[in-house]
Design a protein around this motif. Structure first.
Motif, PDB file in Angstrom:
ATOM      1  N   ASP A  63       0.679  -0.050  -4.993  1.00 27.68           N
ATOM      2  CA  ASP A  63       0.588   1.311  -4.117  1.00 27.68           C
ATOM      3  C   ASP A  63      -0.132   1.561  -3.109  1.00 27.68           C
ATOM      4  O   ASP A  63      -1.556   1.397  -3.204  1.00 27.68           O
ATOM      5  CB  ASP A  63       0.339   2.599  -5.128  1.00 27.68           C
ATOM      6  CG  ASP A  63       0.738   4.065  -4.549  1.00 27.68           C
ATOM      7  OD1 ASP A  63       0.848   3.938  -3.367  1.00 27.68           O
ATOM      8  OD2 ASP A  63       1.089   4.919  -5.499  1.00 27.68           O
ATOM      9  N   LEU A  64       0.372   1.440  -1.733  1.00 36.50           N
ATOM     10  CA  LEU A  64      -0.379   1.148  -0.659  1.00 36.50           C
ATOM     11  C   LEU A  64      -1.532   2.332  -0.602  1.00 36.50           C
ATOM     12  O   LEU A  64      -2.582   2.208  -0.194  1.00 36.50           O
ATOM     13  CB  LEU A  64       0.298   1.364   0.523  1.00 36.50           C
ATOM     14  CG  LEU A  64      -0.100   1.243   2.007  1.00 36.50           C
ATOM     15  CD1 LEU A  64      -1.083  -0.211   2.104  1.00 36.50           C
ATOM     16  CD2 LEU A  64       0.912   1.354   2.839  1.00 36.50           C
ATOM     17  N   SER A  65      -1.140   3.577  -1.015  1.00 34.62           N
ATOM     18  CA  SER A  65      -1.991   4.664  -0.932  1.00 34.62           C
ATOM     19  C   SER A  65      -3.131   4.874  -1.804  1.00 34.62           C
ATOM     20  O   SER A  65      -3.946   5.678  -1.877  1.00 34.62           O
ATOM     21  CB  SER A  65      -1.356   6.099  -0.816  1.00 34.62           C
ATOM     22  OG  SER A  65      -0.589   6.176  -2.163  1.00 34.62           O
ATOM     23  N   ALA A  66      -2.996   3.857  -3.082  1.00 29.57           N
ATOM     24  CA  ALA A  66      -4.236   4.016  -4.087  1.00 29.57           C
ATOM     25  C   ALA A  66      -5.510   3.904  -3.573  1.00 29.57           C
ATOM     26  O   ALA A  66      -5.847   3.086  -2.975  1.00 29.57           O
ATOM     27  CB  ALA A  66      -3.855   2.812  -5.182  1.00 29.57           C
ATOM     28  N   GLY A  67      -6.398   4.870  -3.766  1.00 28.81           N
ATOM     29  CA  GLY A  67      -7.783   4.841  -3.443  1.00 28.81           C
ATOM     30  C   GLY A  67      -7.993   5.517  -1.978  1.00 28.81           C
ATOM     31  O   GLY A  67      -8.991   5.678  -1.482  1.00 28.81           O
ATOM     32  N   TYR A  68      -6.803   5.958  -1.455  1.00 31.01           N
ATOM     33  CA  TYR A  68      -6.827   6.790  -0.279  1.00 31.01           C
ATOM     34  C   TYR A  68      -6.282   8.027  -0.308  1.00 31.01           C
ATOM     35  O   TYR A  68      -5.479   8.137  -1.141  1.00 31.01           O
ATOM     36  CB  TYR A  68      -6.054   5.719   1.012  1.00 31.01           C
ATOM     37  CG  TYR A  68      -6.818   4.301   1.088  1.00 31.01           C
ATOM     38  CD1 TYR A  68      -7.714   4.334   2.001  1.00 31.01           C
ATOM     39  CD2 TYR A  68      -6.749   3.368   0.347  1.00 31.01           C
ATOM     40  CE1 TYR A  68      -8.302   2.962   2.399  1.00 31.01           C
ATOM     41  CE2 TYR A  68      -7.183   2.279   0.436  1.00 31.01           C
ATOM     42  CZ  TYR A  68      -8.045   2.115   1.476  1.00 31.01           C
ATOM     43  OH  TYR A  68      -8.727   0.853   1.828  1.00 31.01           O
ATOM     44  N   GLU A  69      -6.177   8.730   0.741  1.00 31.55           N
ATOM     45  CA  GLU A  69      -5.497  10.099   0.713  1.00 31.55           C
ATOM     46  C   GLU A  69      -3.971   9.897   1.009  1.00 31.55           C
ATOM     47  O   GLU A  69      -3.204  10.733   0.662  1.00 31.55           O
ATOM     48  CB  GLU A  69      -6.178  11.051   1.850  1.00 31.55           C
ATOM     49  CG  GLU A  69      -7.541  11.174   1.541  1.00 31.55           C
ATOM     50  CD  GLU A  69      -8.270  12.414   2.532  1.00 31.55           C
ATOM     51  OE1 GLU A  69      -7.577  12.848   3.644  1.00 31.55           O
ATOM     52  OE2 GLU A  69      -9.414  12.666   2.398  1.00 31.55           O
ATOM     53  N   SER A  70      -3.635   8.719   1.591  1.00 30.60           N
ATOM     54  CA  SER A  70      -2.245   8.495   2.123  1.00 30.60           C
ATOM     55  C   SER A  70      -2.084   7.130   2.582  1.00 30.60           C
ATOM     56  O   SER A  70      -3.023   6.379   2.597  1.00 30.60           O
ATOM     57  CB  SER A  70      -1.788   9.543   3.166  1.00 30.60           C
ATOM     58  OG  SER A  70      -2.551   9.335   4.350  1.00 30.60           O
ATOM     59  N   ASP A  71      -0.709   6.839   2.757  1.00 28.95           N
ATOM     60  CA  ASP A  71      -0.371   5.647   3.223  1.00 28.95           C
ATOM     61  C   ASP A  71      -1.017   5.339   4.611  1.00 28.95           C
ATOM     62  O   ASP A  71      -1.562   4.357   5.157  1.00 28.95           O
ATOM     63  CB  ASP A  71       0.963   5.375   3.301  1.00 28.95           C
ATOM     64  CG  ASP A  71       1.855   5.389   1.879  1.00 28.95           C
ATOM     65  OD1 ASP A  71       0.965   5.065   0.872  1.00 28.95           O
ATOM     66  OD2 ASP A  71       3.042   5.336   1.849  1.00 28.95           O
ATOM     67  N   ALA A  72      -0.910   6.462   5.505  1.00 28.37           N
ATOM     68  CA  ALA A  72      -1.400   6.273   6.729  1.00 28.37           C
ATOM     69  C   ALA A  72      -2.887   6.258   6.823  1.00 28.37           C
ATOM     70  O   ALA A  72      -3.592   5.407   7.517  1.00 28.37           O
ATOM     71  CB  ALA A  72      -1.257   7.637   7.599  1.00 28.37           C
ATOM     72  N   ASP A  73      -3.703   6.807   5.915  1.00 27.28           N
ATOM     73  CA  ASP A  73      -5.240   6.646   5.610  1.00 27.28           C
ATOM     74  C   ASP A  73      -5.505   5.137   5.143  1.00 27.28           C
ATOM     75  O   ASP A  73      -6.299   4.735   5.627  1.00 27.28           O
ATOM     76  CB  ASP A  73      -5.634   7.620   4.513  1.00 27.28           C
ATOM     77  CG  ASP A  73      -7.170   7.400   4.543  1.00 27.28           C
ATOM     78  OD1 ASP A  73      -7.948   7.443   5.539  1.00 27.28           O
ATOM     79  OD2 ASP A  73      -7.657   7.741   3.316  1.00 27.28           O
ATOM     80  N   ALA A  74      -4.878   4.625   4.378  1.00 26.13           N
ATOM     81  CA  ALA A  74      -4.785   3.038   3.939  1.00 26.13           C
ATOM     82  C   ALA A  74      -4.594   2.270   5.299  1.00 26.13           C
ATOM     83  O   ALA A  74      -5.257   1.079   5.151  1.00 26.13           O
ATOM     84  CB  ALA A  74      -3.828   2.662   2.883  1.00 26.13           C
ATOM     85  N   LEU A  75      -3.982   2.278   6.115  1.00 21.58           N
ATOM     86  CA  LEU A  75      -3.730   1.650   7.150  1.00 21.58           C
ATOM     87  C   LEU A  75      -4.586   1.980   8.569  1.00 21.58           C
ATOM     88  O   LEU A  75      -4.488   1.170   9.384  1.00 21.58           O
ATOM     89  CB  LEU A  75      -2.209   1.653   7.749  1.00 21.58           C
ATOM     90  CG  LEU A  75      -1.173   1.166   6.739  1.00 21.58           C
ATOM     91  CD1 LEU A  75       0.366   1.401   7.191  1.00 21.58           C
ATOM     92  CD2 LEU A  75      -1.499  -0.148   6.459  1.00 21.58           C
ATOM     93  N   ALA A  76      -5.156   3.203   8.497  1.00 21.60           N
ATOM     94  CA  ALA A  76      -5.960   3.685   9.768  1.00 21.60           C
ATOM     95  C   ALA A  76      -6.942   2.926  10.293  1.00 21.60           C
ATOM     96  O   ALA A  76      -7.263   2.864  11.614  1.00 21.60           O
ATOM     97  CB  ALA A  76      -6.853   5.217   9.343  1.00 21.60           C
ATOM     98  N   ALA A  77      -7.618   1.874   9.622  1.00 18.87           N
ATOM     99  CA  ALA A  77      -8.659   0.881  10.217  1.00 18.87           C
ATOM    100  C   ALA A  77      -8.039  -0.506  10.664  1.00 18.87           C
ATOM    101  O   ALA A  77      -8.908  -1.016  11.589  1.00 18.87           O
ATOM    102  CB  ALA A  77      -9.627   0.465   8.833  1.00 18.87           C
ATOM    103  N   PHE A  78      -6.780  -0.536  10.823  1.00 22.25           N
ATOM    104  CA  PHE A  78      -6.122  -1.775  11.334  1.00 22.25           C
ATOM    105  C   PHE A  78      -5.629  -1.424  12.674  1.00 22.25           C
ATOM    106  O   PHE A  78      -5.136  -0.525  13.187  1.00 22.25           O
ATOM    107  CB  PHE A  78      -4.800  -1.798  10.591  1.00 22.25           C
ATOM    108  CG  PHE A  78      -3.859  -3.131  11.007  1.00 22.25           C
ATOM    109  CD1 PHE A  78      -4.721  -4.512  11.249  1.00 22.25           C
ATOM    110  CD2 PHE A  78      -2.560  -3.006  11.468  1.00 22.25           C
ATOM    111  CE1 PHE A  78      -4.005  -5.575  11.728  1.00 22.25           C
ATOM    112  CE2 PHE A  78      -1.966  -3.977  12.002  1.00 22.25           C
ATOM    113  CZ  PHE A  78      -2.720  -5.342  12.248  1.00 22.25           C
TER     114      PHE A  78
END
Length: 402
Positions: free
Chosen positions: A291-306
């Motif tokens: 789950d991309l969002s696991a440990g993050y607030e959302s999918d967007a949050d998971a990708l934000a550092a890229f």
């Protein structure tokens, strides 16, 4: 230049917290490393490190164990090995050279079986990072993968965002939907209910071939679309001469043995000859868990550092990893201010399209690697970001032409 190697990465702690004393990873490389031209390719569920053809390889092996993307990766191909240093590694938990359930536990001298630690896609990514470190590869020019390999790509972007310049997720999603989770559950139950499974400790005795065969048949149904199955098989009989020696039930001798049955039986037989049942259990669990969002607030949050570029490719006939699911990832990337494009391919071949339609998959990948998202073979379907003058219209090929 091509290499086929196995490297011992030493002690490895899985994200479950369990540790094995030695993780061996089977990998292949193609081309020459020039410091900034490394491309990591992440294989799909039952794939191997053998992504492209090698002069010394036996490509007669069935399925993804052979050069599974040989029409996309190689000299002069979309991912050109005369320009890029391509690395593909078999993932932990598999049975194609990397340590998994069928491997020998050095502490006991016996196969791990189901004593092998639970495996996640995050473990695949971490093992790949350690392999690249051993090869002297730091930042990747690109990471590319299809199906669950695309999930592996997304995990790279959230786990090592500073290590990737460009990324392509082909026929993938941020997570599986409930229908695919259900089908994977039935496939695993087919294996574990086989009397020969023996709690996963069947090595040295009868293997759960019937259960693995049924699991693979369920998988093949997931990979094809209704239209491709109708076109290839319809309701046609395969002919009396193709009926198996032992009919599955007493009434089978009266009713026609259909072409679609023959196809599924053939694929199952090939698969049981080359794959390990426990590995199938472990790898499908890893895919289901992602789950991309696991440990993050959302999918967007998971990708934000890229801070690189992300290309999503999806196929209109794919109901396993749908166009809509790919767009969810693309929208999350845009929300995170990640440069992203979603290229939708018109195809009725189902999920297998990413493997069997290289003329549709190759050009967008080639353009991404060479020119980034400005490449002319990349069309973004989002009306806010697409270029109206940009078009790409690949031609259709037959699903079973190869």
């Amino acid at each position: 230049m091509t290499t086929k190697e196995t490297i011992d990465l030493g002690e490895f702690q899985f994200l479950s917290g369990e540790t094995i004393p030695s993780l061996e990873v089977a990998y292949e490389t193609y081309g020459e490393f020039e410091g900034d031209n490394a491309v990591l390719i992440c294989h799909a569920l039952t794939g191997s490190a053998h992504v492209a053809r090698r002069p010394d390889a036996d490509d007669a092996t069935a399925g993804q164990a052979r050069a599974w993307w040989g029409d996309v990766v190689g000299p002069g191909k979309a991912i050109d090995t005369t320009e890029y240093y391509v690395v593909c590694a078999n993932v932990p938990g598999s049975c194609y050279g990397t340590t998994g359930p069928a491997s020998t536990n050095p502490e006991t001298g016996e196969p791990y079986g189901t004593d092998f630690p639970p495996v996640t896609i995050g473990d695949w990514t971490r093992a790949q990072r350690r392999l690249l470190d051993a090869l002297g590869v730091g930042r990747l020019h690109a990471v590319v993968g299809g199906s669950v390999g695309g999930m592996n790509v997304l995990d790279w972007l959230r786990r090592y965002p500073d290590d990737v310049d460009r990324a392509a997720g082909v026929a993938t999603a941020a997570r599986l939907d409930a229908q695919c989770l259900a089908l994977d559950t039935v496939a695993r139950r087919a294996i574990t209910s086989d009397p020969d499974w023996n709690g996963g400790h069947y090595y040295g005795g009868p293997e759960p071939e019937d259960g693995l065969a049924r699991a693979r048949q369920i998988g093949h149904i997931m990979y094809l679309s209704k239209s491709s199955m109708a076109r290839k098989f319809g309701r046609r009989s395969a002919g009396r001469e193709t009926v198996h020696e032992s009919p599955p039930d007493p009434a089978a001798a009266f009713f026609p043995y259909r072409e679609v049955e023959s196809y599924l039986d053939y694929q199952a037989e090939k698969f049981t000859d080359r794959f390990d049942a426990n590995s199938y259990l472990y790898l499908t669990r890893a895919m289901d868990d992602f789950d991309l969002s696991a440990g993050y607030e959302s999918d967007a949050d998971a990708l934000a550092a890229f801070e690189g570029e992300l290309l999503l490719l999806s196929f209109t006939g794919d109901w396993h990893f749908t166009v809509e699911q790919a767009e969810v990832v693309a929208e999350a990337a845009r929300e995170a201010d990640v440069d992203a494009a979603h290229h939708v391919v018109d195809s009725d071949h189902g999920h297998d399209a990413f493997l069997v339609e290289p003329e549709k998959v190759g050009p967008p990948l080639s353009e991404l690697l060479e020119n980034g998202l400005s490449g002319r073979a990349i069309t973004d379907t989002n009306p806010e970001t697409k270029d109206e003058d940009d078009s790409f219209a690949p031609v259709h090929t037959s699903l079973f032409s190869k």
